[in-house]
Write a protein that holds these residues in place. Structure first.
Motif, short mmCIF file in Angstrom:
data_model
loop_
_atom_site.label_atom_id
_atom_site.label_comp_id
_atom_site.label_asym_id
_atom_site.label_seq_id
_atom_site.Cartn_x
_atom_site.Cartn_y
_atom_site.Cartn_z
N LYS A 140 -4.15 6.41 -6.50
CA LYS A 140 -3.61 5.98 -5.28
C LYS A 140 -2.56 7.34 -4.56
O LYS A 140 -1.90 8.08 -3.46
N ASP A 141 -1.27 7.93 -5.84
CA ASP A 141 -0.59 8.98 -5.25
C ASP A 141 -1.53 10.72 -5.32
O ASP A 141 -0.92 10.93 -6.40
N ILE A 142 -2.27 10.75 -4.39
CA ILE A 142 -2.86 11.58 -4.12
C ILE A 142 -2.56 13.07 -3.93
O ILE A 142 -1.76 12.71 -2.92
N ILE A 143 -3.09 14.25 -4.15
CA ILE A 143 -2.05 15.45 -2.61
C ILE A 143 -2.69 15.46 -1.92
O ILE A 143 -4.58 15.46 -1.81
N SER A 144 -2.73 15.40 -0.31
CA SER A 144 -3.00 16.09 0.20
C SER A 144 -2.30 17.25 1.24
O SER A 144 -1.74 17.02 0.94
N MET A 169 0.93 -1.27 -0.02
CA MET A 169 0.17 0.39 -0.07
C MET A 169 0.88 0.87 -0.72
O MET A 169 2.37 1.38 0.90
N GLN A 170 0.61 2.28 -0.58
CA GLN A 170 1.12 3.66 -1.45
C GLN A 170 1.40 5.16 0.07
O GLN A 170 -0.02 4.45 -0.11
N GLU A 171 1.76 5.50 0.41
CA GLU A 171 1.20 6.52 0.69
C GLU A 171 0.49 7.47 0.05
O GLU A 171 1.44 7.79 -1.12
N PRO A 172 -0.31 8.62 0.65
CA PRO A 172 0.05 9.15 -0.45
C PRO A 172 0.90 10.76 -0.47
O PRO A 172 1.22 10.70 0.83
N ILE A 173 1.32 11.63 -1.00
CA ILE A 173 2.70 11.84 -1.89
C ILE A 173 1.78 13.22 -1.48
O ILE A 173 0.92 13.81 -1.40
N GLY A 207 7.60 8.87 -10.17
CA GLY A 207 6.61 9.62 -9.37
C GLY A 207 6.44 10.73 -8.86
O GLY A 207 5.69 11.37 -7.98
N TYR A 237 -11.40 0.85 1.74
CA TYR A 237 -10.27 0.21 0.89
C TYR A 237 -10.75 -0.81 0.33
O TYR A 237 -10.67 -1.22 -0.97
N LYS A 274 -6.94 5.76 7.99
CA LYS A 274 -5.88 7.20 7.15
C LYS A 274 -6.17 6.31 5.74
O LYS A 274 -6.92 5.96 5.08
N LEU A 275 -5.74 7.75 5.11
CA LEU A 275 -6.29 8.47 3.62
C LEU A 275 -5.18 7.11 2.99
O LEU A 275 -4.06 7.27 2.77
N MET A 276 -6.15 6.77 2.19
CA MET A 276 -5.06 6.18 0.57
C MET A 276 -5.31 6.22 -0.23
O MET A 276 -4.68 5.77 -1.26
N GLY A 277 -6.46 6.92 -1.51
CA GLY A 277 -6.12 7.63 -2.20
C GLY A 277 -7.54 7.76 -2.43
O GLY A 277 -8.60 8.47 -1.69
#
Lengths: 453, 453
Positions: free
Chosen positions: B210-214, A1-5, A36, B153, B185-188
């Protein structure tokens, strides 16, 4: 599982390391370090390099990302960077962009190149873009995109969702489906969330919101921005004079309009005559500053000539000269304050126009109040500091008049500029200061002439 | 079939007619004229009337619309208007607003009233708002709303759509569903359009981006604005230090942040010391202008005192006085131009910090270029206009020095202000002008001292 960047941070170290990699064409390092990272961050990075280097980096990226980056770049940099591309390469980018972004970029190209790029576009995009190119860039037609979700009034929710499935690959971001009649006239909109929660057999015309805000193609961009801000809209449909739906404008385009406007206004106010940034060349920076400095110099020479007329008086009472800076600085400050408030209220189209007279009367009272306060204060200070009663009185009378007149000029100038289609913010800068410097001097020496000698 | 409505225009005639209706409590006219008008337009209308009149109009409207209008009003007017309401009436409005708007309004109330209003809120809203009230207003936590669409999820698209159906009545505007794990936890995120076009049995975790900006709760509002602008986001999820999803910020809130910032900057630049609008009272307008005028006056008195030290020289060569306005105005203009460019680049966090020295060296070259050009020009003009060779030379030398020094001060001041946490735009206004006036005079008389007498 990937962390939100989180946001990527462009450091000086990274920039320098990247420059080294570019110099040695270290493809492996570049590929790895761009892994990425979002397009917007690569855009920011590309500002640091020259067009050839930027193209080298771009060529290592997927075409969709290249397209996004080209569209993200500011207009000046894009023009420079696109010079190292062939027209057919530019067409390839544009085929991955929305019609509004494509039209913006085409607007910047020389006419001949524009035609070549146009001929390389996919037929659908080409016809959309040709329509958009007809509009000025600063009206709704020039801001809008052709891509939108459209449903007929009599469709069912199921038909509507089918259509969305078909259109989804062309429209990247959408929040609503616009509902039109058989002549394409805009009838209303359905929010996506309502499509999701409504029974599939419902007729779209029955669930659509009908009294929606739309804008006409020729509406000015700052008015579009004001409407979207006022009504909290994330997108607004654009209609032609027949009321037919021809496009839509999304909030991100409008955020850019608002930001650009604020920047333009700042530049106008601070006497910078062409769009320039600190990191532009020394030459360009110097050039952008010159015109207003020249106007200031011209005003200064006129000031000198004018004071020369009073040489006799000055020679007799040298102290007269001591107070010109005080009078002029106050005139300048009052003028800028006044024009700034008018510029602010002109920028807010909500206000009911009070009429010129009511405005001037109010400004007049504010000026009387401040003028009285300041001139009494200065009278006291001058008597204490210099002990010259007559001159102190003259200075205070001149100061009072300057506050009143500078308020008047500061109020009237932006209104006049605005009436004749100039940016009223011009009146909150060196222009008004130069006028008020001359005004202050005139009033001061007029008072001297009347009361002293 | 109904036409899509265009923007309502508030005319002076309508305002006056409405005022008459209010004076005679003509309920029928008021009801009729408000028919079909949007909340934002009624808000604009209410600015024209006093709190009691505004309440009279509001009481004729549905509660949801009243709530929207209260939330639309600017903070000052709202404070004034809410004074004529009981706490329980305010709670009633707030129960129809989103948590972020409710928290903003509560922030403005006196502590005692705030508690009373809080106790009248629906339990869910109350607990959301209590959480929001913990944050400063100018950080992400203070901007965010608690209402959002959340999915686990491992849910299927069907489960997700069911949940949307349940949550839809609380969340008025949404564009995406945020996906979290079992610890929140925010995953996407999943775009609504993807939910519509995806097979119902698909697992949400498989289709979410998944790789979203927060952003984190403590991030400053102007940074949030910059991130949303840069990445073209219409909404951004807010996470706490544990990475748990705690809220979301939508683009309309950020448009307000950007607009306010531009306004603040303008006021700082034009020497207006408190938020004031042209239509505020004469007294308030006068007061907002005084502080900077006083600083200008103080500078002017110092100028006078300073010139007094050179009374002997002035008496001998009166023409010395002719050129003080030229020198001072140019110094002022150059200083403002320089600081404006620095303020602009400070506002754009994308740039790589070049280091102070590199910056100053560049500013220095621009100043040399403009300084040379202007002083040669003025030398020629002065010789032609006044024929005094030595004095003309002195003026040009002083002018050159002023351009160089004022550039330096205009560059360094906003950087210093920024470093110590002040608004750097302060340096693009009367502050820098006052300093540069004194600087210009000093350099001018220093040159005179060295070369003339």
């Amino acid at each position: 599982m990937q962390e939100p960047i989180v946001e990527f941070e462009l450091t000086k170290e990274f920039r320098d390391r990247f420059q080294e990699a570019l110099d040695s064409r270290d493809e492996a390092f570049i590929r790895e370090s761009l892994q990425g990272i979002k397009a917007a961050d690569i855009t920011a990075l590309l500002y640091e390099f020259n067009p050839e280097e930027a193209k080298y980096v771009m060529d290592l990226l997927p075409i969709e990302m290249q397209a996004e980056i080209i569209s993200d770049l500011d207009s000046d940099t894009r023009k420079k960077n696109l010079k190292v591309y062939q027209p057919h390469e530019i067409s390839e980018f544009l085929n991955h962009l929305a019609s509004d972004d494509t039209a913006d970029i085409l607007h910047e190209l020389p006419v001949k190149e524009r035609e070549e790029v146009l001929s390389g576009l996919d037929p659908e995009l080409r016809s959309q873009v040709i329509e958009l190119l007809r509009y000025e860039e600063n009206v709704a037609g020039g801001l809008m995109a052709k891509e939108l979700m459209k449903a007929r009034y009599h469709w069912s929710v199921v038909q509507c969702i089918d259509e969305i499935r078909k259109q989804a690959e062309n429209v990247s971001k959408f929040y609503a489906v616009y509902v039109v009649d058989d002549q394409d006239k805009l009838m209303g909109r359905v929010a996506l969330q309502d499509l999701i929660i409504t029974d599939a057999r419902t007729i779209v015309g029955d669930i659509c919101e009908k009294d929606i805000i739309s804008v006409e193609t020729y509406l000015e961009d700052r008015e579009v921005a004001e409407i979207m801000r006022k009504y909290d809209l994330e997108s607004v449909p654009v209609v032609n004079v027949q009321g037919q739906l021809v496009g839509r404008i999304t909030i991100d385009d409008v955020v850019d309009v608002i930001t650009e406007q604020a920047e333009e206004e700042r530049q106008a106010m601070t006497g910078i005559s062409e769009a320039v940034e600190e990191d532009d060349s020394v030459w360009r920076n110097a050039r952008a500053r010159l015109p207003w400095l020249l106007i200031g110099i011209f005003g200064g020479l006129m000031n000198a000539k004018f004071m020369g007329l009073f040489e006799v008086q000055l020679a007799r009472v040298t102290a007269i000269a001591f107070f010109t800076p005080l009078i002029q600085a106050t005139g300048g400050n009052v003028g800028i304050q006044s024009s700034s408030l008018i510029v602010q209220s002109l920028a807010n189209p909500n206000f009911v126009d009070e009429g010129l007279w009511k405005r001037l009367i109010k400004v007049f009272f504010v000026a009387i109040l401040n003028g009285l306060f300041l001139s009494v204060l200065v009278l006291g200070a001058n008597v204490l500091l210099f002990g010259e009663y007559t001159l102190s009185l003259i200075v205070s009378i001149a100061l009072f008049s300057v506050v009143v007149f500078a308020s008047f000029i500061g109020t009237i100038t932006p209104l006049v500029l605005n009436r004749f289609g100039f940016n009223p913010a011009l009146a909150a800068g060196p222009f008004i200061t130069t006028i008020n410097d001359l005004l202050g001097l005139t009033l001061y020496f007029l008072t001297i002439r009347l009361l002293l000698i």
